[in-house]
Design a protein around this motif. Structure first.
Motif, PDB file in Angstrom:
ATOM      1  N   UNK A 170      11.374  18.282  26.498  1.00  0.00           N
ATOM      2  CA  UNK A 170      11.220  16.849  26.736  1.00  0.00           C
ATOM      3  C   UNK A 170      10.228  16.596  27.866  1.00  0.00           C
ATOM      4  N   UNK A 171       9.429  15.529  27.774  1.00  0.00           N
ATOM      5  CA  UNK A 171       8.582  15.144  28.904  1.00  0.00           C
ATOM      6  C   UNK A 171       9.443  14.891  30.147  1.00  0.00           C
ATOM      7  N   UNK A 172       8.870  15.076  31.313  1.00  0.00           N
ATOM      8  CA  UNK A 172       9.643  15.085  32.558  1.00  0.00           C
ATOM      9  C   UNK A 172      10.474  13.817  32.751  1.00  0.00           C
ATOM     10  N   UNK A 173       9.858  12.629  32.564  1.00  0.00           N
ATOM     11  CA  UNK A 173      10.590  11.383  32.809  1.00  0.00           C
ATOM     12  C   UNK A 173      11.741  11.210  31.827  1.00  0.00           C
ATOM     13  N   UNK A 174      11.484  11.535  30.552  1.00  0.00           N
ATOM     14  CA  UNK A 174      12.535  11.404  29.546  1.00  0.00           C
ATOM     15  C   UNK A 174      13.647  12.426  29.791  1.00  0.00           C
ATOM     16  N   UNK A 175      13.271  13.635  30.190  1.00  0.00           N
ATOM     17  CA  UNK A 175      14.270  14.667  30.476  1.00  0.00           C
ATOM     18  C   UNK A 175      15.133  14.260  31.660  1.00  0.00           C
ATOM     19  N   UNK A 176      14.509  13.640  32.676  1.00  0.00           N
ATOM     20  CA  UNK A 176      15.263  13.190  33.846  1.00  0.00           C
ATOM     21  C   UNK A 176      16.264  12.103  33.464  1.00  0.00           C
ATOM     22  N   UNK A 177      15.814  11.126  32.646  1.00  0.00           N
ATOM     23  CA  UNK A 177      16.706  10.052  32.216  1.00  0.00           C
ATOM     24  C   UNK A 177      17.849  10.603  31.371  1.00  0.00           C
ATOM     25  N   UNK A 178      17.533  11.548  30.507  1.00  0.00           N
ATOM     26  CA  UNK A 178      18.556  12.147  29.653  1.00  0.00           C
ATOM     27  C   UNK A 178      19.578  12.919  30.483  1.00  0.00           C
ATOM     28  N   UNK A 192      26.262   2.982  31.941  1.00  0.00           N
ATOM     29  CA  UNK A 192      25.081   3.539  32.607  1.00  0.00           C
ATOM     30  C   UNK A 192      24.440   4.627  31.745  1.00  0.00           C
ATOM     31  N   UNK A 193      25.289   5.451  31.128  1.00  0.00           N
ATOM     32  CA  UNK A 193      24.782   6.524  30.278  1.00  0.00           C
ATOM     33  C   UNK A 193      23.983   5.956  29.117  1.00  0.00           C
ATOM     34  N   UNK A 194      24.501   4.901  28.489  1.00  0.00           N
ATOM     35  CA  UNK A 194      23.805   4.291  27.358  1.00  0.00           C
ATOM     36  C   UNK A 194      22.466   3.709  27.788  1.00  0.00           C
ATOM     37  N   UNK A 195      22.448   3.049  28.952  1.00  0.00           N
ATOM     38  CA  UNK A 195      21.196   2.465  29.450  1.00  0.00           C
ATOM     39  C   UNK A 195      20.161   3.554  29.719  1.00  0.00           C
ATOM     40  N   UNK A 196      20.612   4.680  30.263  1.00  0.00           N
ATOM     41  CA  UNK A 196      19.695   5.787  30.546  1.00  0.00           C
ATOM     42  C   UNK A 196      19.187   6.435  29.265  1.00  0.00           C
ATOM     43  N   UNK A 197      20.053   6.538  28.261  1.00  0.00           N
ATOM     44  CA  UNK A 197      19.614   7.071  26.973  1.00  0.00           C
ATOM     45  C   UNK A 197      18.564   6.164  26.338  1.00  0.00           C
ATOM     46  N   UNK A 198      18.781   4.866  26.436  1.00  0.00           N
ATOM     47  CA  UNK A 198      17.807   3.920  25.891  1.00  0.00           C
ATOM     48  C   UNK A 198      16.480   4.021  26.639  1.00  0.00           C
TER      49      UNK A 198
END
Length: 213
Positions: A170-178, A192-198
């Protein structure tokens, strides 16, 4: 020594060994996977992430090669009786030349292909897979047998086609959010988890990744 330096030291030691057992390779691969899933991985520079990614790919290939040899029943050098191991020739005796093991060939890559693969891999590791595929295709036109380019191109195509992108890719920003979404879910902060996944999904869509499983 920090965890990244420790891993790099282990990787280099394994590379310098003439032969490594499946268990040893698998254990190191597991350590790399665990580190990639940790928060420490997100703090690495892109070049460091790339080195770990390449090491992971290399270890998987070595493990597959050894597994394939074992399944085919091919004996290793260590399993071969001394009487069947060809002697190493010294001197210029032509009759002994057939018994020598040829040195590993060093392949000089096309300079343009080398420049192009650097661009392609930067795109690949930043999650811009569609753009990376186009550059890898140019590299393979110049160097049809360059396995590194072929493997990364195949991975990029599979990520886009199937949507199954491992955390390590995963790209760094997406991996961090995930990763933050996983942490929030573990403690019951599901909103919060759902918002971060989105957020992770939105970042991937911006990079042209429309499917993410």
């Amino acid at each position: 020594m920090n965890p990244f330096d420790s891993l790099e030291s282990q990787i280099e030691n394994l590379r310098q060994q003439d032969s490594s057992g499946l268990v040893e390779i698998r254990n190191l691969l597991l350590e790399i996977e665990e580190f990639i899933d940790s928060e420490d991985y997100q703090t690495l520079a892109p070049a460091q992430r790339a080195r770990l990614q390449d090491a992971r790919t290399e270890l998987i290939a070595r493990m597959d090669d050894q597994s394939g040899s074992a399944q085919a029943g091919e004996p290793s050098i260590s399993d071969t009786p001394d009487s069947l191991v060809p002697p190493v020739s010294s001197g210029n005796d032509p009759s002994a030349g057939s018994a020598t093991l040829p040195p590993e060939a060093v392949h000089e890559h096309n300079p343009v292909a080398e420049q192009q693969i650097e661009v392609a891999e930067k795109l690949f590791y930043s999650g811009r897979y569609a753009e990376a595929i186009q550059i890898f295709d140019r590299v393979l036109q110049l160097e049809p047998n360059w396995e590194r380019a072929r493997q990364h191109r195949t991975e990029a195509e599979n990520y886009l086609r199937t949507g199954y992108i491992p955390v390590v890719a995963l790209p760094a920003d997406a991996a961090s959010a995930f990763g933050k979404a996983q942490s929030a879910a573990r403690v019951g902060r599901f909103a919060d988890a759902l918002a971060l996944l989105e957020k992770a999904q939105a970042l991937l869509r911006d990079l042209g990744i429309q499917r993410w499983q």
